[in-house]
Design a protein around this motif. Structure first.
Motif, short mmCIF file in Angstrom:
data_model
loop_
_atom_site.label_atom_id
_atom_site.label_comp_id
_atom_site.label_asym_id
_atom_site.label_seq_id
_atom_site.Cartn_x
_atom_site.Cartn_y
_atom_site.Cartn_z
N ALA A 198 0.70 -1.23 -0.16
CA ALA A 198 0.01 -0.01 0.02
C ALA A 198 0.77 1.27 -0.19
CB ALA A 198 -0.81 0.09 1.16
N LEU A 199 2.23 1.11 0.36
CA LEU A 199 2.85 2.33 0.51
C LEU A 199 3.65 2.34 -0.64
CD1 LEU A 199 3.20 1.39 3.81
CD2 LEU A 199 3.91 3.92 3.36
N VAL A 210 0.79 6.44 1.77
CA VAL A 210 -0.18 5.13 2.03
C VAL A 210 -1.37 5.10 1.14
CG1 VAL A 210 -1.05 3.65 3.77
CG2 VAL A 210 0.70 5.32 4.35
N ASP A 211 -1.53 4.55 0.33
CA ASP A 211 -2.63 4.26 -0.50
C ASP A 211 -3.78 3.76 0.30
OD1 ASP A 211 -4.86 3.36 -1.91
OD2 ASP A 211 -3.32 2.72 -3.71
N GLN A 212 -4.64 4.76 0.64
CA GLN A 212 -5.80 4.66 1.58
C GLN A 212 -6.72 3.42 1.09
OE1 GLN A 212 -6.56 6.00 4.89
NE2 GLN A 212 -3.76 6.29 4.18
N GLU A 213 -6.80 3.18 -0.10
CA GLU A 213 -7.53 1.98 -0.77
C GLU A 213 -6.98 0.67 -0.53
OE1 GLU A 213 -8.82 3.14 -4.61
OE2 GLU A 213 -10.18 4.78 -3.88
N ALA A 214 -5.59 0.68 -0.58
CA ALA A 214 -4.94 -0.58 -0.59
C ALA A 214 -4.53 -1.11 0.91
CB ALA A 214 -3.72 -0.34 -1.33
N ARG B 7 -14.00 -2.94 -9.08
CA ARG B 7 -13.07 -2.68 -8.22
C ARG B 7 -12.07 -3.91 -7.95
NH1 ARG B 7 -13.83 1.90 -4.86
NH2 ARG B 7 -12.10 1.23 -3.65
N ARG B 31 0.63 1.09 -10.87
CA ARG B 31 -0.61 1.12 -10.01
C ARG B 31 -1.56 2.20 -10.25
NH1 ARG B 31 1.72 0.70 -4.48
NH2 ARG B 31 -0.48 0.95 -3.67
N TRP B 35 -6.89 7.04 -5.65
CA TRP B 35 -7.27 7.51 -4.45
C TRP B 35 -6.67 8.70 -3.91
CZ3 TRP B 35 -4.48 8.52 -0.21
CH2 TRP B 35 -3.09 8.57 -0.29
N LEU B 38 -8.51 11.65 -2.65
CA LEU B 38 -9.12 11.95 -1.37
C LEU B 38 -8.42 13.11 -0.43
CD1 LEU B 38 -10.56 10.12 0.93
CD2 LEU B 38 -8.27 9.35 1.54
N TYR B 39 -7.18 13.13 -0.54
CA TYR B 39 -6.39 14.09 0.10
C TYR B 39 -6.56 15.68 -0.54
CZ TYR B 39 -4.33 10.90 3.81
OH TYR B 39 -4.07 10.26 4.71
#
Lengths: 499, 1227
Positions: A198-199, A210-214, B7, B31, B35, B38-39
């Protein structure tokens, strides 16, 4: 050579006034919500002191960062097998006692207290249990300005290393401040620690996110980061960390902590490095060589060869221009007055620190003060050189001393410029010993002292064009409302179709 | 693109591996990064508004307030200040962590969202209103019935608020106010609001209302002890200091008792950056405070001993730079710009000589106009005494020679002679006092004197101030007398002498003094000293400051960019002063307002004078005479009757009744009527309120508190406030029986409690002041209203702008007082028709009053030493019309007095043109009433425009007009200073778009043209304009009789007072365990500005929550406490419950309870009183220094917030012991 660009920061600790404005503005913007109470993407530590979280530098305890095992770079906390073994219980993770129990007050009682016998009061209330507390027992800055004295100061892992040098007595007091954000390392151990992947470190600017979805909330990043700058959100069950204010830097703006730094200690700029040399640089044997090996990965943005390679790597001319004007490049790579924090962690951190000067010790007698008549010599300063070296050079005091000499030479030269007495400096050994020229000194004084906004922050806008040209054309009208605007219906570009 | 995607597919897609690089160590992953939106979403916002924080911090920082989804979310600093120049650090960013936490308040649970009223009072009010249907009568029924009154007074501070609405609370307030005016007089309606500079219009809202009704407005700068009395003493100026940018210009910077990083956070960088430009920094502090981090040397002087260090440095500079190696730059400077060459008469008394008053032209038989006010020096060129231009007499005579030209009428040049050492007629042995911890004494030292004949032919002996200073500081010059031999001699004021007192090594003292002076000699005065609360909040602050100021005056550093004093305590500087004064004190309609010095008011109103202790008996010298043994309350009463200080309430009788009585006797002429008032007072037909503070007629009946946390913060002697003013439960641990009582002030045996009938506070957060109030009004925050802010620290005038409208039922202060005025006027129609009032005002600074009392001799008319003459030997008595039904109409329009012209500090601005411009800019009022057709002031925005338009700093035409008015008096060309900016006329929109640099205006002494940094007194040094002092120069010597009586004619060291925890004979708290008696200090803190911001979640979390007391860890160990343990701190004044912060950064023997910690958060009960522990001010009590009360004499004349006794509180000792049980007192 594989050139990548990194947005990096220098903090001049000599300028830091320890005010914590950076912490507050950052917190208001990013972590002012349930789940993030104890998260300080940016915090400021009084040193000597244990820092936040408490004793974060004690890697025997937290096992953060990298070590060289049999010449091979490995996570101190262990590889995938150890991770798997500990996946439901990580023995090295910092607990609540290393952070603190966040609290608020029963403010409402002040206004709505019924008539009682005594003056109403807002009692402290735990934000974890919701129960009243008699008193808070620890906080994110509990030891500010040496609060706690000799009960707390010795917890500083750096102090433990050199106890015999530090006298915790009134007359011999010294202190300094250490503001900290995520280091956005070139060799980030948090990224390597994450079982979920995720990072990641962003391609275009090196910001680590940090990927908040992963994120799956395994929390190995928390102590995998030797700087302890990844936090766990109890509400979302995901990790969060300093994002270098990418929504701002993408717009060419300084991070919140930098923009609001009233001591004007922070500098932001772009540096180029050779991504193919990172592993080797992090793998040199002697920790005291890590500073130089880290410096060796950076590339001179004015070198025609580097410019050519940069263009080849898709870095455009405005980024190249920014790299050439970069205050970070000047301070850290060119003048070498900014040093990395704990290079021995082998993460190649990208926040650099100018070490602080300090008053001379009062027991030094008058004669000793007269070395140059006004500016005390670095060897008599209060902050032990070994202490600074423990923070910034894996213990090599000669590097720290050289920086302090440069700063001292700068002050003497600039004083001479307005008062006369320049010859003293030219005839002294200071310049030679500091390894700096008068021209460099004057450039340095400008960046240290005058430091206009656009000299402190040289940040090219984000290269959103990397998203693809059709994407931007679409987003211009649809961003933030993509959910009601199917991109498949976007017809301005005939090729703007889903694969 | 993120729409409608599978998803799972997405996730799987990115599991495929990217390219490996860096020896296979790094993978370039393809990737998805969607996302990241979001921020970005968090950062995105809808609106950014420029505003600032209205808090007394001197910051006046410009902020961006962010609004997102209609909600205030956060703030960051503005960075768009006009440039300071290409090679100079800028002002951006300004702001600190405290300001950055402000948005928290907007929606916080501590916010006062509705009007609240004490439940008991509300219940009675409803009953009475139902019965009588009239607010004035209803109020009368409640307060005239002792049981009813006691019911709600005793409930103060016990919770039990109920929500009310604006109509009801305005009715109560209006009813109570009118009742008080009718029954006792308008001066029993009192308002406290501090520091207009931090939000000028909000301040003006309440004071405009009070000025129109004749209420009493309390000062704050002196009460806070932020006023440095040395400033008026030395310069005749309240306070005028360099902007922080000027620190960058200095080359030698001593930081002395002001914690720049901690309390001047936005400015600190200029000091830090100056170091890179080669500036040496020296820190003097009794602890390792934050600024020592930036110092090259730290001089750890013991608390309160700073003057000893400064006197020794003075000694070094005089010896080395005046005697051993005279420095031409210094001698030229002191001849032109200080009183050192002026002649002082030596008085023979008690077998020796003492320095007396300045020699005047009148002493030499001169018949020039105002000869008694023209001081004399010796012309070295001709060898005769000369009367140079510029002294006080020249300011008020009919000529235009009020300037510093050293030129005789025939054009020849005067060369002031500093010393008679080479041509003395005699070396006289002169007595000088000195004070010491154990035992003070006198020394006799030889001073060269000249003989002169006075008008009567008598021989007089005169000496220069310079020769007196040399002798006083102990620089021998081979003269006879008790001089120290060298620096190591322990006599005053040598480096060795100071080492014994301060603990600072003598070698460091010598080195720093030498370097400071050498630096000034080489740079033409670029040596600077920053000073602040650490050196100023003392009983003897004036002497501490004067001693330190010696250093900048003797080195020619004052009036020079990069040099001089830099005092920053309190945000006193209202840049647009002239216009603001008119709006704030309703000068456009009515004059004079009742401006009362806060310190004296609270000293009496809270009965602290009844708990007085004799000052340093053990330190007395054989010096003192007539006045220095008097109780401060007696001196204060004398000061009032001699016209030195104001006093409101003024007479025990209602001033409206008095006015009527006098007119009824047939005194139609105002002067005659005033004389009749004087006669009535003299013959005892009428009382001075100050001499009868216990008479219920003299109680402050209605009290307004806004923009302030008086009770939880600045109220020094907090428990006395709670007890006597409020009447609530309190923790005063003693009674007056063992205290020093006054003689001329009449008192009851038991001091009264609960004096005030109605305590109203206005705030956006609940503080102790709110908790003790009867009514709490919900105020708009600083992000919800328009206003103006200015400061000493930078040259800009900043606006407040609303980011959102005031939420819930909150109102801006301007709207709130306008609302109150409306109810007031409506009720006045019935109850208070037009009438006349007599207003008593003291002899004022910057008016001919300052030459009222000749030679500074005290002549009390009461004992027949002089005639009782209003405006000369006693106050003025002015008759004014009170048009109560039209108060509202006047509040909301600009009155016609403006047309007659207005001004400040003696500067005059013609009014006709201004009035016309006001009509254009504010618009004409169309509202029915007295002000219809006049410029409108209904909205705060209009008040802002009026202030900007009427003031020189913000309007170039006004600046030029002001300078022209000065030209006539000084004979100098001055208009050129502002002419290049004559067309600048700031509006609210202008300064909202970008800050603008203030225009040089004559109400300030610093020049700002050509984008130079503001440095005070550059006008004086560069244009030859006199200081507003007796000699017209900077003063080393103060010759008022009382000053000399106290031995304080010249700067010297006086040890700090040591108010013991309990007096002899007082019942002490039983103390069986371990305890510690310690000096208790309240320096400014890090996590709040006063109590503001301390209650935000961020600020309390960033340290340890509240309340805490710092002390040395060895002291802690001696009473068995560890870090963060509970302690109680107590003495006769009260008790504090707190937690200890132990450290080695602070030496043993002192404790810091950082100012200001309200008792609202996390404070349990104490074991001593079983009540809630107090505030940081629960263990303090103020002591008034009599010399601060001097008036009617040149620069020692009263001005609101300008001169007067300070509410110092540093001289306190307390006992500290562990608090063993924590009781939250939830019953």
């Amino acid at each position: 050579m594989r050139i990548k660009a990194q947005v990096a920061m220098v903090m001049n600790l000599d300028k830091c006034i320890g005010c914590h404005t950076c912490s507050v503005t950052c917190k208001n913007t990013w972590t002012n919500r349930p789940g993030t109470e104890y998260m300080w993407y940016n915090n400021v530590e009084t040193r000597p002191g244990p820092g936040y979280p408490k004793e974060w530098e004690d890697q025997k305890k937290f096992k953060g960062g990298w070590v060289l095992r049999n010449g091979k770079l490995t996570l101190r906390a262990g590889g995938p097998i150890t991770k798997l073994a500990n996946i439901f219980y990580n023995p090295n993770m910092a607990g609540l006692d290393s952070f603190y129990e966040p609290w608020t007050y029963d403010y409402d009682n002040l206004i709505h207290s019924p008539k009682r016998k005594h003056l109403p009061v807002g009692r402290p209330v735990s934000l974890i249990t919701g129960e009243y507390l008699d008193k808070p027992e620890w906080g994110p800055n509990w030891d500010d300005d040496l609060a706690g004295g000799s009960e707390i100061v010795p917890l500083d892992p750096n102090v433990k290393k050199l106890q015999e040098h530090i006298a915790m007595e009134y007359e011999k007091t010294f202190m300094m401040y250490l503001p900290r954000i995520c280091e956005h390392c070139l060799n980030p151990s948090c990224v390597a620690s994450c079982p979920s992947g995720a990072l990641y470190k962003r391609e275009e600017d090196g910001i680590v996110l940090v990927d908040q979805e992963a994120c799956r909330g395994w929390r190995f990043c928390m102590n995998g980061c030797p700087y302890h700058k990844v936090y766990y959100n109890w509400n979302t069950h995901k990790a969060e960390k300093c994002n270098f204010c990418y929504p701002r830097t993408e717009a060419g703006m300084a991070t919140i902590c930098s923009e609001t730094c009233v001591g004007r200690i922070r500098y932001i700029g772009v540096v180029f490095y050779d991504a193919d040399r990172v592993k080797a640089a992090a793998s040199v044997e002697d920790p005291q060589d890590l500073y130089e090996s880290q410096l060796s990965v950076f590339l001179d943005p004015t070198d025609p060869e580097v410019i050519k390679e940069a263009r080849k790597a898709g870095i455009n001319d405005s980024w190249i221009d920014a790299a050439q004007r970069s205050p970070i490049y000047k301070l850290a790579m060119k003048w070498k007055v900014a040093l990395p924090l704990h290079p021995e962690y082998r993460t190649l951190p990208m926040v650099w620190y100018v070490p602080p000067l300090s008053p001379i010790m009062n027991h030094i007698e008058e004669e000793a003060l007269q070395t140059d008549h006004y500016i005390p010599a670095v060897d008599q300063m209060r902050i032990p050189m070994e202490y600074l070296a423990s923070l910034l050079t894996a213990g090599d005091t000669s590097v720290v001393r050289c920086v302090l000499l440069k700063m001292t030479a700068m002050r003497i030269h600039m004083r001479g410029k307005s008062l006369g007495g320049m010859d003293d400096l030219r005839h002294s050994k200071l310049l030679e010993e500091a390894g700096i020229t008068v021209e460099e000194i004057e450039d340095m004084a400008r960046l240290f002292a005058v430091a206009k906004y656009n000299e402190r922050f040289v940040i090219p806008t984000g290269r959103r064009e990397m998203d693809g040209e059709e994407a931007l054309h679409y987003k211009q009208g649809a961003c933030s409302i993509e959910s009601i605007t199917p991109s498949s219906a976007f017809m301005s570009h005939l090729f703007a179709k889903e694969e | 693109m993120s729409d409608k995607k599978n998803r799972l597919f997405e996730t799987l897609k990115y599991l495929k591996r990217g390219e490996a690089i860096n020896e296979g160590w790094t993978e370039e992953s393809p990737r998805s990064r969607d996302w990241e939106g979001l921020y970005r979403g968090r950062w995105q916002h809808d609106k950014v508004v420029r505003s600032t924080h209205g808090v007394n911090c001197t910051g006046s920082c410009s902020w961006n307030v962010f609004v997102k989804d209609g909600i205030i979310t956060w703030e960051t600093q503005k960075t768009d200040y006009p440039t300071t120049g290409a090679n100079f650090p800028e002002y951006e960013p300004r702001g600190c962590p405290r300001g950055a936490s402000f948005s928290w308040y907007t929606y916080s649970p501590i916010r006062v969202k509705y009007p609240y009223i004490r439940g008991d009072l509300y219940e009675m009010w409803q009953q009475e209103m139902a019965a009588v249907q009239d607010p004035v009568m209803a109020w009368d029924n409640i307060v005239s019935d002792p049981q009813k009154r006691e019911r709600y007074v005793k409930a103060r501070g016990k919770g039990g608020f109920v929500r009310a609405d604006w109509d009801t609370v305005c009715q109560i307030i209006a009813g109570a106010t009118i009742h008080t005016i009718k029954k006792y007089g308008p001066d029993r309606v009192v308002g406290f609001s501090p520091i207009p500079a931090m939000s000028m219009v909000s301040y003006a809202a309440g004071t405009r209302f009070l000025s129109l009704i004749g209420g009493t407005i309390l000062s704050f700068y002196d009460w806070y002890a932020d006023l440095p009395p040395a400033s008026p003493q030395v310069w005749g100026e309240q306070t005028d200091v360099p902007e922080s940018g000027d620190w960058y210009n200095t080359k030698y910077f001593i930081i002395w008792g002001t914690n720049i990083p901690q309390t001047r956070s936005p400015d600190a960088h200029f000091m830090v950056e100056a170091r890179y430009n080669g500036t040496k920094v020296v820190g003097v502090s009794p602890d390792y405070s934050e600024y020592e981090k930036f110092a090259d040397i730290w001089l750890p002087a013991r608390v309160g001993t700073d003057a000893a260090l400064a006197m020794a440095m003075t000694h070094v500079i005089l010896k080395e730079f005046y005697v051993d190696q005279p420095t031409p730059y210094f001698t030229d400077y002191v001849k032109k710009f200080t009183d050192l060459p002026f002649l002082v008469i030596l008085d023979e008394q008690a077998g020796g000589f003492r320095s007396g008053r300045f020699l005047r032209a009148s002493d030499l038989g001169s018949s020039v106009e105002l000869a008694e006010w023209k001081t004399v020096l010796w012309d070295a060129a001709t060898g005769v005494p000369e009367v140079p231009n510029g002294s006080q007499g020249f300011r008020w005579d009919q000529d235009s020679k009020w300037n510093l030209d050293l030129e005789k009428p025939d054009g020849t040049i005067i060369d002031p002679q500093l010393t008679f050492i080479h041509e003395a007629d005699e070396v006289a042995l002169v007595d000088f006092p000195y004070f010491a911890e154990e035992e003070g004494a006198m020394v006799k030292r030889g001073v060269p004197v000249k003989y002169l004949r006075d008008a009567a032919g008598e021989l007089i002996k005169v000496a220069t101030v310079y020769d007196l200073m040399m002798a006083h500081t102990g620089v021998s010059r081979n003269l006879p007398g008790d001089y120290p031999i060298d620096y190591d001699d322990m006599k005053p004021y040598t480096p060795a002498w100071q080492e014994a007192i301060t603990g600072v090594k003598k070698s460091h003292c010598i080195q720093v003094a030498r370097e400071f002076a050498d630096n000034a000699a080489r740079t033409g005065g670029k040596s600077m000293i920053a000073m602040g609360g650490g050196t100023n909040h003392w009983y003897h602050s004036d002497q501490i400051y004067r001693s330190i100021l010696n250093l900048v005056l003797l080195t020619g550093s004052q009036g020079v960019n990069g040099g001089g004093w830099a005092h920053y305590v309190g945000q006193e500087k209202v840049r647009p002063l002239e216009g603001w004064q008119q709006v704030a004190f309703a000068g456009d309609w009515i004059k004079p307002p009742r401006l009362q010095n806060g310190t004296s008011f609270f000293y009496f109103a809270t009965e602290q004078f009844r708990y007085e202790t004799r000052v340093n008996e053990e330190q007395q010298t054989p010096w003192g005479g007539r006045f220095n043994k008097m109780h401060p309350a007696d001196v204060n009463a004398m000061a009032v009757r001699l016209g030195w200080l104001p006093s409101f309430p003024q007479f025990s009788e209602n001033s409206i009744d008095v006015a009527k009585q006098v007119r009824d006797k047939g005194f139609a002429d105002d002067n005659k009527a005033a004389q009749e008032v004087a006669r009535m007072l003299k013959e005892g037909e009428m009382d001075w309120s100050i001499e009868h503070p216990n008479d219920p007629r003299n109680f402050p009946r209605v009290f307004f508190n806004w923009r302030s946390n008086l009770l939880g913060d600045s109220g020094k002697g907090h428990e006395y406030f709670a007890k006597h003013l409020i009447g609530a439960d309190n923790q005063v641990l003693t009674d007056p029986s063992h205290s020093w009582q006054p003689e001329t002030v009449e008192t009851d045996e038991v001091p009264p409690e609960g004096k005030t009938d109605l305590f109203v506070s206005m705030d956006f957060r609940m503080t102790s002041t709110g908790l003790f109030s009867d009514i709490v009004l919900p105020a708009a925050t600083w992000y919800e209203k328009y206003d103006l802010s200015s400061t000493d620290m930078h040259p800009f005038v900043h606006p407040f702008n609303p980011a959102i409208e005031p939420p819930w039922q909150s109102k801006s202060d301007w709207d709130a007082f306008r609302e109150i005025a409306k109810y007031f006027s409506e009720l006045a129609e019935k109850h208070l028709p037009v009438c006349e009032d007599v207003v008593m005002t003291p002899l004022g600074h910057d008016s001919p009053d300052e030459i009222a009392q000749v030679y500074g001799k005290i002549r009390d008319w009461r004992s027949g030493e002089s005639e009782a003459v209003p405006g000369i030997s006693m106050p003025h008595f002015q008759f004014v019309e009170r048009d109560y039904p039209n108060v509202y109409g006047k509040m909301i329009t600009v009155g016609p007095n403006i047309k007659k012209g207005y001004g400040a500090k003696g500067v005059k601005i013609p009014g006709e043109k201004v009035y016309g411009q006001l009509e254009d800019r504010l618009g004409i009022s169309k509202r029915e009433g007295i002000g219809k057709g006049q410029p409108e002031l209904y909205y705060d925005r209009q008040a802002i425009e009026a202030i900007l338009l009427m003031s020189g700093a913000t309007n170039g035409e006004r600046a030029v007009e002001g300078w022209r008015s000065m030209e006539g008096k000084t004979g100098k060309q001055l208009a050129e200073i502002a002419e290049p900016r004559e067309e600048d006329a700031f509006t609210l929109l202008d300064i909202t778009a970008q800050p603008r640099q203030a225009i040089s205006a004559p109400v300030w002494s610093g020049l700002e043209k050509d984008n130079r940094r503001y440095s005070p007194f550059t006008l004086n040094t560069e244009y030859g304009i006199p200081w507003r002092t007796l000699t017209g120069r900077q003063s080393f010597y103060l010759d008022h009789e009382m000053m000399l009586d106290f031995g304080e004619g010249l700067p010297l060291y006086l040890p700090p007072l040591a108010h013991v925890p309990f007096l002899k004979g007082e019942k002490e708290v039983p103390n069986n365990g371990k305890s510690l008696t310690i000096r208790y200090l309240t320096p400014h803190q890090k996590w709040g500005i006063h109590t503001m911001f301390t209650d935000t979640n961020q600020m309390s979390t960033l340290f340890r929550g509240w309340q805490v007391v710092w002390m040395n860890e060895k002291d802690g160990a001696s009473i068995g406490i560890k870090d963060n343990d509970w302690i109680e701190v107590y003495n006769r004044n009260g008790v504090v419950a707190a937690r200890a912060v132990l450290t080695y950064r602070i030496p043993q023997g002192i404790a810091y309870m950082y100012h200001a910690q309200d008792r609202t958060l996390g404070v349990p009960g104490t074991s001593i009183t079983k009540q809630r522990g107090g505030t940081h001010n629960s263990v303090t009590r103020i002591t008034l220094k009599p010399t601060h009360m001097i008036g009617g004499y040149s620069q020692l004349s009263y001005g609101f917030n300008y001169y007067g006794p300070t509410g110092n509180q540093r001289d306190t000792m307390t006992i500290i012991r562990p608090l063993k049980e924590v009781d939250w007192l939830e019953d």
